[in-house]
Scaffold this motif. Structure first.
Motif, short mmCIF file in Angstrom:
data_model
loop_
_atom_site.label_atom_id
_atom_site.label_comp_id
_atom_site.label_asym_id
_atom_site.label_seq_id
_atom_site.Cartn_x
_atom_site.Cartn_y
_atom_site.Cartn_z
N ALA A 1 11.93 6.20 14.53
CA ALA A 1 13.03 5.59 13.94
C ALA A 1 14.07 6.08 13.36
O ALA A 1 13.87 7.32 12.63
CB ALA A 1 12.55 4.29 13.38
N THR A 2 15.32 5.49 13.13
CA THR A 2 16.25 5.87 12.11
C THR A 2 16.90 5.09 11.07
O THR A 2 17.45 5.30 10.16
CB THR A 2 17.60 6.16 13.18
N VAL A 3 16.80 3.51 11.34
CA VAL A 3 17.24 2.66 10.42
C VAL A 3 16.16 1.64 10.05
O VAL A 3 15.33 1.21 11.00
CB VAL A 3 18.37 1.86 10.96
N LEU A 4 15.95 1.04 8.77
CA LEU A 4 15.07 -0.24 8.62
C LEU A 4 16.07 -0.89 7.83
O LEU A 4 17.00 -0.46 7.08
CB LEU A 4 13.88 0.27 7.53
N MET A 5 15.87 -2.35 8.13
CA MET A 5 16.94 -3.45 7.47
C MET A 5 15.69 -4.28 6.79
O MET A 5 14.70 -4.77 7.55
CB MET A 5 17.59 -4.15 8.50
N GLY A 6 15.82 -4.69 5.66
CA GLY A 6 14.77 -5.47 4.96
C GLY A 6 15.49 -6.28 3.91
O GLY A 6 16.48 -5.94 3.27
N VAL A 7 14.59 -7.14 3.31
CA VAL A 7 14.68 -7.89 2.02
C VAL A 7 14.03 -7.14 1.09
O VAL A 7 13.15 -6.38 1.46
CB VAL A 7 14.21 -9.16 2.18
N PRO A 8 14.39 -6.91 -0.36
CA PRO A 8 13.82 -6.15 -1.37
C PRO A 8 12.28 -6.26 -1.39
O PRO A 8 11.75 -5.22 -1.50
CB PRO A 8 14.41 -7.14 -2.56
N THR A 9 11.67 -7.37 -0.82
CA THR A 9 10.09 -7.53 -0.99
C THR A 9 9.66 -6.22 0.05
O THR A 9 8.78 -5.72 -0.21
CB THR A 9 9.74 -8.94 -0.49
N PHE A 10 10.40 -6.01 1.10
CA PHE A 10 9.80 -5.10 1.94
C PHE A 10 9.94 -3.71 1.39
O PHE A 10 8.91 -3.22 1.59
CB PHE A 10 11.06 -4.82 3.09
N TYR A 11 10.81 -3.45 0.50
CA TYR A 11 10.78 -2.20 -0.10
C TYR A 11 9.58 -1.94 -1.13
O TYR A 11 9.21 -1.12 -1.48
CB TYR A 11 12.25 -1.76 -0.64
N VAL A 12 9.56 -3.08 -2.00
CA VAL A 12 8.58 -3.15 -2.97
C VAL A 12 7.02 -2.93 -2.55
O VAL A 12 6.32 -2.36 -3.06
CB VAL A 12 8.49 -4.59 -3.75
N ARG A 13 6.99 -3.75 -1.39
CA ARG A 13 5.66 -3.49 -0.73
C ARG A 13 5.50 -1.93 0.10
O ARG A 13 4.37 -1.35 -0.08
CB ARG A 13 5.49 -4.75 0.59
N LEU A 14 6.57 -1.64 0.52
CA LEU A 14 6.35 -0.15 1.22
C LEU A 14 6.21 0.89 -0.02
O LEU A 14 5.34 2.01 0.45
CB LEU A 14 7.59 0.04 2.24
N LEU A 15 6.58 0.57 -1.19
CA LEU A 15 6.60 1.62 -2.19
C LEU A 15 5.13 1.89 -2.58
O LEU A 15 4.49 2.60 -3.22
CB LEU A 15 7.26 1.10 -3.42
N GLN A 16 4.24 0.66 -2.12
CA GLN A 16 2.87 0.62 -2.64
C GLN A 16 1.96 1.45 -1.56
O GLN A 16 0.66 1.52 -1.63
CB GLN A 16 2.29 -0.74 -2.85
N HIS A 17 2.45 1.74 -0.25
CA HIS A 17 2.11 2.41 0.71
C HIS A 17 1.62 3.74 0.33
O HIS A 17 2.37 4.45 0.12
CB HIS A 17 2.69 2.43 1.93
N ALA A 18 0.28 4.30 0.66
CA ALA A 18 -0.33 5.47 0.08
C ALA A 18 0.58 6.69 0.97
O ALA A 18 0.83 7.74 0.72
CB ALA A 18 -1.73 5.54 0.56
N ASN A 19 0.99 6.25 2.43
CA ASN A 19 1.63 7.31 3.07
C ASN A 19 3.22 7.53 2.89
O ASN A 19 3.58 8.33 3.75
CB ASN A 19 1.73 6.85 4.47
N LEU A 20 3.87 6.76 2.33
CA LEU A 20 5.29 6.84 1.83
C LEU A 20 5.51 8.07 1.16
O LEU A 20 5.28 8.26 0.01
CB LEU A 20 5.69 5.60 1.36
N ASN A 21 6.35 8.89 1.79
CA ASN A 21 6.88 10.22 1.29
C ASN A 21 8.00 10.67 1.89
O ASN A 21 8.45 10.21 3.02
CB ASN A 21 5.68 11.27 1.05
N LYS A 22 8.45 11.98 1.51
CA LYS A 22 9.70 12.25 2.18
C LYS A 22 9.51 12.60 3.73
O LYS A 22 10.26 12.62 4.55
CB LYS A 22 10.26 13.76 1.38
#
Ligand code: MLC
Ligand code: AMP
Length: 509
Positions: free
Chosen positions: A248-269
């Protein structure tokens, strides 16, 4: 292609000559091309016309998130109807109000709710009640589609004609139907597709609900205008989003999306290496979330500001600094001013005032509420948002509060007055005050402070039962406090700021 239909023409243009291109990949990996999307939308239009929909008639829908729902939206536009999507969480008593107020010709609901909603639809004199299952594959609507033999009849719809009505809760308790024209939706979609540099190369991860302006008009209309494609997910699911990121190239979300994704173990560059844009809106994004996201992914989230009545108003720049805690500049063609709420006088940079907006993106007024419309949408074309903002010397706007008594929980608006009315009607309750408190996941959470004749478990039970039976889940208090009396000022007004302060740690982690 759809030259006589202003919005349909705008949404179709980019895919003319590219019909074989992919519009969406579904959760089961099935693929939907632009050709299939629009041919199904035309069938939907024919089906709606067969059920009596004429230009200007409302088509109300409370159905799950499926491609069939998108086709129903496009079909409504093609038939000249007015699309009226309703939150799938709304209870029968809430639906009763919307149907009675909007008087739709067709109402489409989930087969599982048909029994409960049939009398509601009859009461509102809906001509046709149809059903559509969550996956969009079953229900009487599908049966009707299968029996369609003749094509839909083209209708003429101009920029000023209505395309949709979206209900927003009202500060006085009654929801208001914001009327959105073909021109308002088309202009905002084109502006955003251009400003955020959408192209045929883009693939948007779509995990928002499609009964609000964010998931339906911002996400879907932009995609159509640019001929881009979607990973169409039924709802927010951090694992699924992480799984889709590499393609994918784009994500649109409400702030809760980003708060939750930040807790995901695989989120990195590396996980986001194919992504070019992360957009946030509908509620304030904490600067802390913005900064953590940048540290973890190398991307600055692009925060923008909008509302149901206005579509999108401001955005941080695509090229240029995206400032945490700000919603950026007015979009091209949109005027924004910060005014003294009492006098309407424009304030200098640095001073806090009410945000007023003017432009082709604005709604046409509230359905059946000319007085409300006149209060908020001035004859000069300026709309009073009820949001408090400040503009800095470089033109970046920040939202610093709201003059309206409103809670935004996980991107959904909750008007305290509505919840207070439900609680106050319960026997044993003297009065209540509903407030929004900081919540680590939802940004704000709904809390009720209640004065009861006596504080006992039976009363708590009654409050829980009543809110469960008449209010959508996101509106129900996540905590109830009992007090002897509510704090009031000398004018007798309940001091909600004091209550917010007193209970501020309720959801502290
Ligand atoms: C779910 N719950 C919520 C809630 N969402 N409670 C308060 N606020 C919310 N937003 C309830 C659930 O019913 C459940 O109740 C409990 O909270 C836990 O739910 P969950 O499983 O954690 O929630 P989830 O289903 O994952 O949904 C959270 C979410 C969702 C943030 C992903 O709410 C969402 O997609 N929000 C987006 C809203 C949106 O699109 N807004 C745009 C409006 S347009 P229980 O009792 O079962 O435990 C607009 C204009 C603009 O504002 O500018 O864009
Ligand atoms: P709605 O009525 O559901 O369309 O919600 C619109 C409201 O959401 C606005 O009036 C703002 O209060 C709020 N909102 C939208 N985007 C933002 C944002 N980026 N920051 C803060 N508040 C926002």
């Amino acid at each position: 292609m759809y030259e006589t239909n202003y919005l349909a023409n705008t949404l179709r243009k980019a895919s003319v000559g590219h019909e074989e291109c992919l519009f969406a990949t579904l959760p089961n990996d099935a693929q939907v091309s632009y050709e299939v999307l629009f041919s199904n939308a035309e069938k939907m239009a024919a089906m709606l016309q067969k059920n009596g929909v004429k230009p200007g008639d409302r088509v109300a829908v409370q159905v799950g998130k499926s491609i069939a729902t998108i086709e129903l939206y496009l079909g409504t536009i093609l038939a000249g109807g007015v699309f009226l999507p309703l939150n799938t969480d709304y209870m029968a008593s809430e639906i009763d109000y919307f149907l009675s107020d909007a008087q739709p010709t067709v109402f489409v609901c989930d087969p599982a709710s048909e029994k409960v909603l049939k009398p509601v639809a009859e009461n509102a004199k809906v001509s046709a009640l149809l059903t559509l299952s969550d996956d969009g594959q079953q229900g009487t609507l599908c049966d009707e589609l299968n029996s369609i033999e003749s094509p839909y009849l083209e209708v003429t719809r101009a920029a000023g004609d209505l395309a949709a009505i979206l209900y927003t809760s009202g500060t006085t308790g009654r929801s208001k139907g914001a009327m959105l024209s073909h021109g308002a939706l088309a202009s905002n979609a084109l502006t955003l597709a251009d400003y955020w540099q959408f192209s045929r190369e883009d693939c948007l991860i779509h995990a928002l609900p499609i009964f609000h302006i964010h998931g339906l008009f911002v996400a879907i209309n932009i995609t159509l205008c640019a001929g881009s494609r979607l990973h169409f997910l039924p709802r927010f699911d951090a694992d699924k989003i992480m799984e889709k990121m590499p393609s994918a190239t784009v994500l649109m979300g409400v702030p809760t999306f980003y708060v939750r994704l930040l807790q995901h173990a695989n989120l990195n560059k590396e996980a986001v290496s194919s992504m070019r844009l992360f957009v946030s809106g509908s509620a304030p994004l904490l600067s802390e979330t913005h900064q953590l996201w940048q540290e973890k992914t190398g991307h600055a989230i692009l925060e923008r500001y909008g509302m149901t009545e206005t579509n999108m108003n401001t955005s941080n720049p695509y090229d240029g600094a995206r400032r945490p805690g700000t919603v950026g500049y007015p979009l091209p063609g949109v005027e924004v001013k910060i005014c003294n709420p009492n006098t309407g006088e424009v304030l200098p940079n640095g001073e806090i005032g009410q945000i007023e907006v003017k432009g082709p993106n604005l709604f046409s007024g509230y359905w059946n509420m000319p007085e409300k419309t006149a209060e908020e949408l001035r004859p000069t074309g300026w709309f009073l948002t009820g949001d408090l903002g400040v503009c800095d010397d470089e033109g970046y706007i920040s939202i610093v509060g709201r003059s309206k008594d409103l809670i935004i929980s996980g991107g959904y608006n909750v008007y305290p007055k509505e919840i207070e009315s439900v609680i106050d009607d319960i026997s044993g309750v003297k009065e209540s005050a509903v407030i929004g408190l900081p919540h680590p996941d939802f940004g704000e959470a709904v809390v009720a402070v209640v004065v009861g004749e006596a504080k006992d478990d039976a009363l708590i039970e009654k409050i829980n039962n009543q809110t469960r039976s008449v209010l959508a889940k996101f509106k129900r208090p996540k905590q109830v406090y009992f007090v002897e009396e509510l704090p009031r000022n000398t004018m007798g007004k309940v001091q909600k700021a004091q209550l917010r302060e007193q209970y501020s740690d309720t959801f502290a982690v």
